[in-house]
Design a protein around this motif. Structure first.
Motif, short mmCIF file in Angstrom:
data_model
loop_
_atom_site.label_atom_id
_atom_site.label_comp_id
_atom_site.label_asym_id
_atom_site.label_seq_id
_atom_site.Cartn_x
_atom_site.Cartn_y
_atom_site.Cartn_z
N CYS A 58 -7.42 26.34 8.03
CA CYS A 58 -6.06 26.45 7.49
C CYS A 58 -5.04 25.67 8.30
O CYS A 58 -3.86 25.67 7.97
N GLY A 59 -5.46 25.04 9.39
CA GLY A 59 -4.55 24.17 10.14
C GLY A 59 -3.56 24.89 11.02
O GLY A 59 -2.54 24.30 11.40
N MET A 60 -3.83 26.13 11.39
CA MET A 60 -2.94 26.82 12.32
C MET A 60 -3.20 26.34 13.75
O MET A 60 -4.32 25.92 14.08
N SER A 61 -2.18 26.40 14.59
CA SER A 61 -2.38 26.13 16.00
C SER A 61 -3.01 27.36 16.66
O SER A 61 -3.14 28.42 16.03
N LEU A 62 -3.43 27.22 17.91
CA LEU A 62 -3.99 28.37 18.61
C LEU A 62 -2.98 29.51 18.67
O LEU A 62 -3.32 30.67 18.44
N ARG A 63 -1.74 29.18 18.98
CA ARG A 63 -0.69 30.22 19.07
C ARG A 63 -0.44 30.86 17.72
O ARG A 63 -0.31 32.09 17.61
N GLU A 64 -0.36 30.03 16.67
CA GLU A 64 -0.12 30.58 15.34
C GLU A 64 -1.28 31.46 14.89
O GLU A 64 -1.06 32.50 14.24
N ASP A 79 -3.73 32.95 23.61
CA ASP A 79 -4.17 31.59 23.31
C ASP A 79 -5.39 31.19 24.14
O ASP A 79 -6.36 30.66 23.59
N PRO A 80 -5.38 31.38 25.47
CA PRO A 80 -6.56 30.99 26.26
C PRO A 80 -7.82 31.73 25.85
O PRO A 80 -8.92 31.15 25.86
N LEU A 83 -9.08 30.14 22.67
CA LEU A 83 -9.66 28.84 22.97
C LEU A 83 -11.08 29.00 23.52
O LEU A 83 -12.00 28.29 23.12
N GLU A 84 -11.24 29.94 24.45
CA GLU A 84 -12.56 30.17 25.03
C GLU A 84 -13.56 30.62 23.98
O GLU A 84 -14.71 30.17 23.95
N ARG A 85 -13.13 31.49 23.07
CA ARG A 85 -14.00 31.96 21.99
C ARG A 85 -14.43 30.82 21.08
O ARG A 85 -15.60 30.70 20.70
N LEU A 86 -13.47 29.97 20.74
CA LEU A 86 -13.77 28.87 19.83
C LEU A 86 -14.70 27.84 20.46
O LEU A 86 -15.60 27.31 19.80
N VAL A 87 -14.47 27.55 21.74
CA VAL A 87 -15.33 26.61 22.45
C VAL A 87 -16.79 27.08 22.42
O VAL A 87 -17.72 26.30 22.20
N LYS A 88 -17.00 28.37 22.63
CA LYS A 88 -18.35 28.92 22.62
C LYS A 88 -18.93 29.01 21.20
O LYS A 88 -20.14 29.21 21.04
N ALA A 335 -15.67 20.20 23.04
CA ALA A 335 -16.18 21.46 22.48
C ALA A 335 -15.20 22.05 21.47
O ALA A 335 -15.61 22.52 20.40
N LEU A 336 -13.91 22.04 21.80
CA LEU A 336 -12.92 22.58 20.87
C LEU A 336 -12.81 21.69 19.64
O LEU A 336 -12.64 22.19 18.52
N ALA A 337 -12.93 20.37 19.84
CA ALA A 337 -12.87 19.46 18.70
C ALA A 337 -14.03 19.71 17.74
O ALA A 337 -13.85 19.71 16.51
N ARG A 338 -15.22 19.95 18.27
CA ARG A 338 -16.38 20.24 17.42
C ARG A 338 -16.15 21.51 16.63
O ARG A 338 -16.45 21.59 15.43
N ALA A 339 -15.60 22.55 17.28
CA ALA A 339 -15.32 23.81 16.58
C ALA A 339 -14.31 23.59 15.46
O ALA A 339 -14.48 24.10 14.34
#
Length: 410
Positions: A58-64, A79-80, A83-88, A335-339
């Motif tokens: 949906c194109g939200m930022s991490l904060r959104e 946010d952190p 980010l950690e969850r998404l990277v994994k 890693a975040l880009a791949r997610a």
């Protein structure tokens, strides 16, 4: 994509979740890929997928995403932590994407003369601030079904090659000149599949069937009509390997098309401070295709007619990027880009699945049984507008195109 999936995502999550493969176990696969180990801020694998689709789909930022999740009572995290969850979760989201693709591949697909027609191509994606390709998406497209049936994500060094696709007997793959590689053609034939691959005048070492030197430009000079073909053999450059017998199918471009290609070659050479190779300017007047398909089943006109459908994958890339924002990658770390990319691709495929269930209505109207299959003005620049329905494949060669008196060159 955005409005269809986002509206269901925000208002009817169960309906969107039902679009996933019935036998796919979100919890088990999330644990197997290390994406979900224990429930703390995120209560389940389903919640994790919902967060990933909010961020990537949906194109939200991490904060959104964090603010929305807390407001909706779904999860409460920083946010952190997200980010950690998404990277994994990157590998797991890739597995979800593969399952969605596999589900689509199970749908019945029409065939042309007993064959499944597929297109293979790649598209580049750049991270923010990059001046060169960061990621390359290799995509297989089923022409009759009008759907993507294979996706492979690599970094920018991932080469475009025919072996990116898995083949079964009866497949015919269409690919542009970047896929004309010496050692890539024989494995396709060994799998029981066929290919129609565009080539350049110096892409491969072509010989006569008996191994004698082959003069391409002399052959082009002998072409009197619009199209023709000549038998050739490919020298793969491996000691002791037999020559690979092929057909070189040739189509003359219109004067306008040839001049546009020469203009492009001159401009490209000028940027490098060089003069264009005169042989490239001569070859710019022709389209060269290689195939091992039998001539008695696939005559010259049929090979050319089938290759014209390659522009369908260009339209698919246009939908992915221009309409679905696949090229708006916000993440810099791999890693975040791949997610993000996997989540966005999942959303795109689900949106197209939803669109297939929508009835025809104005202004699109019912499917047009007579779709023009003319060549694009320039490879990569299709002149046709996107259609929701796949094009109708020709029953045989396009009857509107004149045949030469003898399609085989001397």
């Amino acid at each position: 994509m955005g409005m269809t999936v986002a509206s269901l995502y925000l208002t009817d999550w169960p309906a969107l979740l039902s679009r996933l493969p019935a036998g796919f176990d979100l919890a088990a696969t999330a644990r197997a890929h290390g994406a979900f180990v224990r429930a703390r801020e995120v209560g389940s694998a389903e919640v994790l997928l919902r967060l990933a689709l909010a961020y990537g789909g949906c194109g939200m930022s991490l904060r959104e995403t964090c603010a929305w999740a807390e407001a909706a009572g779904i999860a409460r995290l920083s946010d952190p932590s997200l980010l950690e969850r998404l990277v994994k979760s990157a590998d797991w989201l890739g597995a979800v994407l593969s399952a969605v693709l596999a589900q689509g591949a199970q749908a019945p697909s029409r065939r042309w003369a007993g064959h499944r027609l597929r297109v293979l191509d790649g598209t580049s994606i750049c991270r923010p601030g990059a001046d060169r390709t960061t990621w390359r998406l290799h995509v297989g497209y089923d022409l009759a079904a009008g759907r993507v049936d294979h996706i492979e994500l690599t970094d920018g060094s991932g080469a475009e090659k025919l072996q990116r696709l898995p083949y079964v007997a009866g497949d015919i793959v269409l690919a542009d000149r970047y896929y004309a590689r010496p050692h890539d053609l024989r494995p396709v034939i060994a799998a029981g599949a066929g290919f129609i691959v565009r080539t350049g005048w110096r892409s491969l070492r072509l010989l006569r069937p008996d191994g004698a030197p082959f003069d391409l430009f002399a052959t082009l000079d002998r072409l009197r009509g619009w199209e023709g073909e000549v038998p050739v053999a490919l020298d793969e450059g491996t000691a002791g390997a037999p020559l690979l017998p092929l057909r070189l199918v040739i189509r003359r471009k219109t004067p306008a098309q040839a001049e546009a290609e020469r203009k492009r070659l001159r401009a490209e050479a000028s940027k490098r401070g060089r003069k264009p190779d005169p042989r490239s300017l001569r070859a710019a007047a022709f389209i060269l295709l290689l195939t091992a398909l039998p001539a008695e089943t696939f005559p010259t006109a049929d090979v050319l007619a089938l290759y014209r459908f390659r522009w369908q994958i260009e339209l698919a890339f246009k939908r992915m990027k221009s309409l679905a924002g696949l090229d708006q990658l916000p993440a810099r770390t791999p890693a975040l880009a791949r997610a993000w990319l996997y989540a966005r691709l999942i959303a795109i495929l689900l949106a197209e699945d939803i669109a297939r269930d929508l009835p025809d209505s104005p202004p699109s109207g019912p499917r047009n049984p007579q779709i023009d299959v003319g060549l694009a003005d320039h490879e990569g620049r299709p002149r046709h507008r996107s259609r929701r329905h796949p094009p109708r494949l020709p029953a045989r060669a396009d009857p509107r195109r004149p045949r030469t008196a003898d399609a085989t060159l001397p």
